[in-house]
Design a protein around this motif. Structure first.
Motif, PDB file in Angstrom:
ATOM      1  N   THR A 141      57.873 -28.450 -66.868  1.00  0.00           N
ATOM      2  CA  THR A 141      58.674 -28.158 -66.371  1.00  0.00           C
ATOM      3  C   THR A 141      59.904 -27.762 -67.217  1.00  0.00           C
ATOM      4  O   THR A 141      60.413 -28.450 -68.554  1.00  0.00           O
ATOM      5  CB  THR A 141      59.235 -29.447 -65.606  1.00  0.00           C
ATOM      6  N   VAL A 142      61.039 -27.345 -66.249  1.00  0.00           N
ATOM      7  CA  VAL A 142      61.981 -27.167 -66.855  1.00  0.00           C
ATOM      8  C   VAL A 142      63.100 -27.721 -65.753  1.00  0.00           C
ATOM      9  O   VAL A 142      63.359 -27.772 -65.274  1.00  0.00           O
ATOM     10  CB  VAL A 142      62.537 -25.447 -66.766  1.00  0.00           C
ATOM     11  N   ALA A 143      64.313 -27.951 -66.771  1.00  0.00           N
ATOM     12  CA  ALA A 143      65.645 -28.806 -65.811  1.00  0.00           C
ATOM     13  C   ALA A 143      66.638 -28.167 -66.407  1.00  0.00           C
ATOM     14  O   ALA A 143      66.967 -27.085 -67.853  1.00  0.00           O
ATOM     15  CB  ALA A 143      65.719 -30.264 -66.268  1.00  0.00           C
ATOM     16  N   VAL A 144      67.645 -27.756 -65.705  1.00  0.00           N
ATOM     17  CA  VAL A 144      69.030 -26.646 -65.934  1.00  0.00           C
ATOM     18  C   VAL A 144      70.161 -27.948 -65.189  1.00  0.00           C
ATOM     19  O   VAL A 144      69.918 -28.404 -64.615  1.00  0.00           O
ATOM     20  CB  VAL A 144      68.628 -25.308 -64.887  1.00  0.00           C
ATOM     21  N   ILE A 145      71.066 -28.092 -66.812  1.00  0.00           N
ATOM     22  CA  ILE A 145      72.086 -28.630 -65.540  1.00  0.00           C
ATOM     23  C   ILE A 145      73.395 -27.460 -66.695  1.00  0.00           C
ATOM     24  O   ILE A 145      73.378 -26.849 -67.536  1.00  0.00           O
ATOM     25  CB  ILE A 145      71.951 -29.772 -67.001  1.00  0.00           C
ATOM     26  N   ASP A 146      74.158 -28.085 -65.337  1.00  0.00           N
ATOM     27  CA  ASP A 146      75.309 -26.671 -65.961  1.00  0.00           C
ATOM     28  C   ASP A 146      76.668 -27.690 -66.713  1.00  0.00           C
ATOM     29  O   ASP A 146      76.308 -28.860 -67.062  1.00  0.00           O
ATOM     30  CB  ASP A 146      76.152 -26.998 -64.784  1.00  0.00           C
ATOM     31  N   VAL A 147      77.440 -27.361 -66.873  1.00  0.00           N
ATOM     32  CA  VAL A 147      78.481 -27.285 -68.116  1.00  0.00           C
ATOM     33  C   VAL A 147      79.310 -28.878 -68.019  1.00  0.00           C
ATOM     34  O   VAL A 147      80.288 -29.412 -68.358  1.00  0.00           O
ATOM     35  CB  VAL A 147      79.620 -25.982 -68.057  1.00  0.00           C
ATOM     36  N   ASP A 148      79.551 -29.236 -65.762  1.00  0.00           N
ATOM     37  CA  ASP A 148      80.311 -30.153 -65.730  1.00  0.00           C
ATOM     38  C   ASP A 148      79.433 -31.885 -65.915  1.00  0.00           C
ATOM     39  O   ASP A 148      79.251 -32.297 -66.019  1.00  0.00           O
ATOM     40  CB  ASP A 148      80.676 -30.141 -64.653  1.00  0.00           C
ATOM     41  N   GLY A 149      77.815 -31.606 -66.319  1.00  0.00           N
ATOM     42  CA  GLY A 149      76.544 -32.561 -66.598  1.00  0.00           C
ATOM     43  C   GLY A 149      76.282 -32.423 -65.545  1.00  0.00           C
ATOM     44  O   GLY A 149      75.075 -33.211 -65.458  1.00  0.00           O
ATOM     45  N   ASN A 150      76.471 -32.040 -64.572  1.00  0.00           N
ATOM     46  CA  ASN A 150      75.380 -31.673 -63.073  1.00  0.00           C
ATOM     47  C   ASN A 150      74.121 -30.978 -63.378  1.00  0.00           C
ATOM     48  O   ASN A 150      73.678 -29.984 -63.425  1.00  0.00           O
ATOM     49  CB  ASN A 150      76.103 -31.158 -61.509  1.00  0.00           C
ATOM     50  N   TYR A 151      73.450 -31.833 -62.598  1.00  0.00           N
ATOM     51  CA  TYR A 151      71.933 -31.451 -62.823  1.00  0.00           C
ATOM     52  C   TYR A 151      71.479 -30.483 -61.331  1.00  0.00           C
ATOM     53  O   TYR A 151      71.542 -30.751 -60.299  1.00  0.00           O
ATOM     54  CB  TYR A 151      70.467 -32.586 -62.344  1.00  0.00           C
ATOM     55  N   LEU A 152      71.007 -29.133 -61.873  1.00  0.00           N
ATOM     56  CA  LEU A 152      71.112 -28.365 -60.887  1.00  0.00           C
ATOM     57  C   LEU A 152      69.873 -28.446 -60.531  1.00  0.00           C
ATOM     58  O   LEU A 152      69.747 -27.912 -59.466  1.00  0.00           O
ATOM     59  CB  LEU A 152      71.433 -27.130 -61.315  1.00  0.00           C
ATOM     60  N   GLY A 153      68.907 -28.620 -61.103  1.00  0.00           N
ATOM     61  CA  GLY A 153      67.032 -28.744 -60.017  1.00  0.00           C
ATOM     62  C   GLY A 153      66.663 -28.707 -61.214  1.00  0.00           C
ATOM     63  O   GLY A 153      66.304 -28.597 -62.800  1.00  0.00           O
ATOM     64  N   LYS A 154      64.733 -27.840 -60.937  1.00  0.00           N
ATOM     65  CA  LYS A 154      63.616 -28.037 -62.035  1.00  0.00           C
ATOM     66  C   LYS A 154      63.304 -26.746 -61.483  1.00  0.00           C
ATOM     67  O   LYS A 154      63.465 -26.722 -60.069  1.00  0.00           O
ATOM     68  CB  LYS A 154      63.055 -29.212 -62.540  1.00  0.00           C
ATOM     69  N   TYR A 155      62.307 -26.481 -62.336  1.00  0.00           N
ATOM     70  CA  TYR A 155      61.328 -24.994 -62.354  1.00  0.00           C
ATOM     71  C   TYR A 155      60.177 -25.823 -62.673  1.00  0.00           C
ATOM     72  O   TYR A 155      60.107 -25.927 -63.259  1.00  0.00           O
ATOM     73  CB  TYR A 155      61.832 -23.300 -62.834  1.00  0.00           C
ATOM     74  N   ARG A 156      58.633 -25.489 -62.461  1.00  0.00           N
ATOM     75  CA  ARG A 156      57.791 -25.812 -62.496  1.00  0.00           C
ATOM     76  C   ARG A 156      57.051 -25.090 -62.839  1.00  0.00           C
ATOM     77  O   ARG A 156      56.654 -23.864 -62.184  1.00  0.00           O
ATOM     78  CB  ARG A 156      57.228 -27.182 -61.907  1.00  0.00           C
ATOM     79  N   LYS A 157      56.550 -24.647 -63.769  1.00  0.00           N
ATOM     80  CA  LYS A 157      55.804 -23.654 -64.524  1.00  0.00           C
ATOM     81  C   LYS A 157      54.201 -23.581 -64.035  1.00  0.00           C
ATOM     82  O   LYS A 157      53.531 -24.624 -62.826  1.00  0.00           O
ATOM     83  CB  LYS A 157      55.140 -23.947 -65.808  1.00  0.00           C
ATOM     84  N   MET A 158      54.045 -21.570 -63.397  1.00  0.00           N
ATOM     85  CA  MET A 158      54.017 -21.270 -61.910  1.00  0.00           C
ATOM     86  C   MET A 158      51.899 -20.785 -62.778  1.00  0.00           C
ATOM     87  O   MET A 158      50.878 -21.558 -62.412  1.00  0.00           O
ATOM     88  CB  MET A 158      54.062 -20.076 -61.846  1.00  0.00           C
ATOM     89  N   HIS A 159      52.231 -20.171 -63.901  1.00  0.00           N
ATOM     90  CA  HIS A 159      50.557 -19.847 -64.059  1.00  0.00           C
ATOM     91  C   HIS A 159      50.371 -21.014 -65.766  1.00  0.00           C
ATOM     92  O   HIS A 159      50.855 -21.446 -66.423  1.00  0.00           O
ATOM     93  CB  HIS A 159      50.617 -18.490 -65.337  1.00  0.00           C
ATOM     94  N   ILE A 160      49.655 -21.389 -65.122  1.00  0.00           N
ATOM     95  CA  ILE A 160      48.644 -22.308 -66.053  1.00  0.00           C
ATOM     96  C   ILE A 160      47.765 -22.390 -67.357  1.00  0.00           C
ATOM     97  O   ILE A 160      46.673 -21.713 -66.496  1.00  0.00           O
ATOM     98  CB  ILE A 160      48.191 -23.767 -65.469  1.00  0.00           C
ATOM     99  N   PRO A 161      47.765 -21.523 -68.276  1.00  0.00           N
ATOM    100  CA  PRO A 161      46.811 -21.147 -69.340  1.00  0.00           C
ATOM    101  C   PRO A 161      45.335 -22.531 -69.723  1.00  0.00           C
ATOM    102  O   PRO A 161      45.327 -23.993 -69.337  1.00  0.00           O
ATOM    103  CB  PRO A 161      47.285 -21.222 -70.722  1.00  0.00           C
TER     104      PRO A 161
END
Length: 297
Positions: free
Chosen positions: A103-123
């Motif tokens: 998973t990837v988490a994305v956090i904005d400049v104000d410290g706000n957690y914007l959400g996540k992306y879960r890896k779609m293709h798994i080797p």
């Protein structure tokens, strides 16, 4: 949002010590922020060694929740706020008992957690046994509106699939970030090493051209032995940033830990897409068969 922004990619080696890896990453993120980075991205699974070289139930203990209340996100959120930067961080997510994601988490400049992306293709390949650990992502392809633009997030094996890059770009991504853990198997390097690396770089530069956006691939570096005594992986580093014309703006070294810092101009996206209007000329009514696994004669 301004047109010219600075991207920082954190290319590092990892030890068996999770705390040590996390502290190193924090230090490098701080250095990137002080050096002018607006968006900083880690490599794939930056808190640990690449444990997917073998199948071992003990490694599930490395996973953690990924949400605004988890300890790692709280630490990174405060860091983003203090430095006034966007942070993109790749983590081993424990979603529930027996359910795990890359998973990837994305956090904005104000410290706000914007959400996540879960890896779609798994080797599932020798030394890359990710299907043992990770469930396929179910959040779809994600784009996050940050202070410094719309960022798309894909992860490693995702980078080989043009469909993933296309759908992420169609959601408005100005930059697609690819946290990555890829390298050479020592027994293959002499024969296949150059062609393997060239294919990896070329396909991603092609995504930048085909979608008229920036690509930022951040890889780990260093040799990591296999826990079962096999040959291990020599990660090839060479994190890079490509512009919408597929030109590499900046590339890191093969074997050094470093902060790859580069300025990009977001206004080039519109210029490129006017010059090469791929989105205008797409024949969407002819693509239905892409939803099939294969086309029989």
């Amino acid at each position: 949002m301004k047109d010219r922004i600075n991207i920082g990619l954190i290319q590092m080696s990892c030890s068996d010590d999770v705390k040590e890896n996390f502290e190193k990453a924090i230090y490098m993120i701080e250095e990137a922020g002080r050096s002018g980075a607006n968006i900083v991205c880690t490599q794939e699974l930056f808190k640990t060694r690449y444990f997917c070289q073998i199948e071992n139930w003990d490694y599930f203990k490395l996973a953690e929740p990924v949400n605004e209340n988890s300890d790692t996100i709280k630490t990174l959120s405060q860091l983003a706020k203090d430095l006034n930067i966007v942070i993109i961080a790749s983590l081993f997510e424990k979603r529930a008992e027996g359910l795990y994601h890359n998973t990837v988490a994305v956090i904005d400049v104000d410290g706000n957690y914007l959400g996540k992306y879960r890896k779609m293709h798994i080797p599932d390949d020798p030394h890359f046994y990710e299907k043992f650990y990770f469930t396929e992502g179910d959040l779809g392809y994600k784009v996050f509106q940050t202070r410094y633009g719309k960022v798309g997030t894909l992860i490693c094996w995702d980078q080989w699939f043009p469909e993933a890059a296309r759908l992420t770009a169609m959601k408005g991504a100005n930059i697609i970030f690819y946290p990555t853990a890829i390298g050479w198997l020592p027994e293959e390097k002499d024969q296949f090493g150059e062609s393997q690396y060239n294919a990896w770089e070329t396909v991603q530069r092609g995504h930048a051209v085909a979608n008229g956006c920036y690509i930022a691939a951040v890889n780990r570096t260093g040799f990591e032995p296999s826990p079962d005594g096999n040959s291990g992986i020599e990660f090839w580093g060479q994190s890079f940033i490509s512009d919408p014309y597929g030109q590499i703006i900046k590339k890191a070294s093969i074997d050094k830990e470093e902060i790859l810092l580069a300025e990009i101009d977001l206004s080039l996206i519109d210029e490129t897409r006017i010059t090469w209007p791929f989105f205008r000329d797409r024949r969407i009514e002819t693509y239905q068969d892409l939803s099939k696994r294969w086309l029989e004669d």
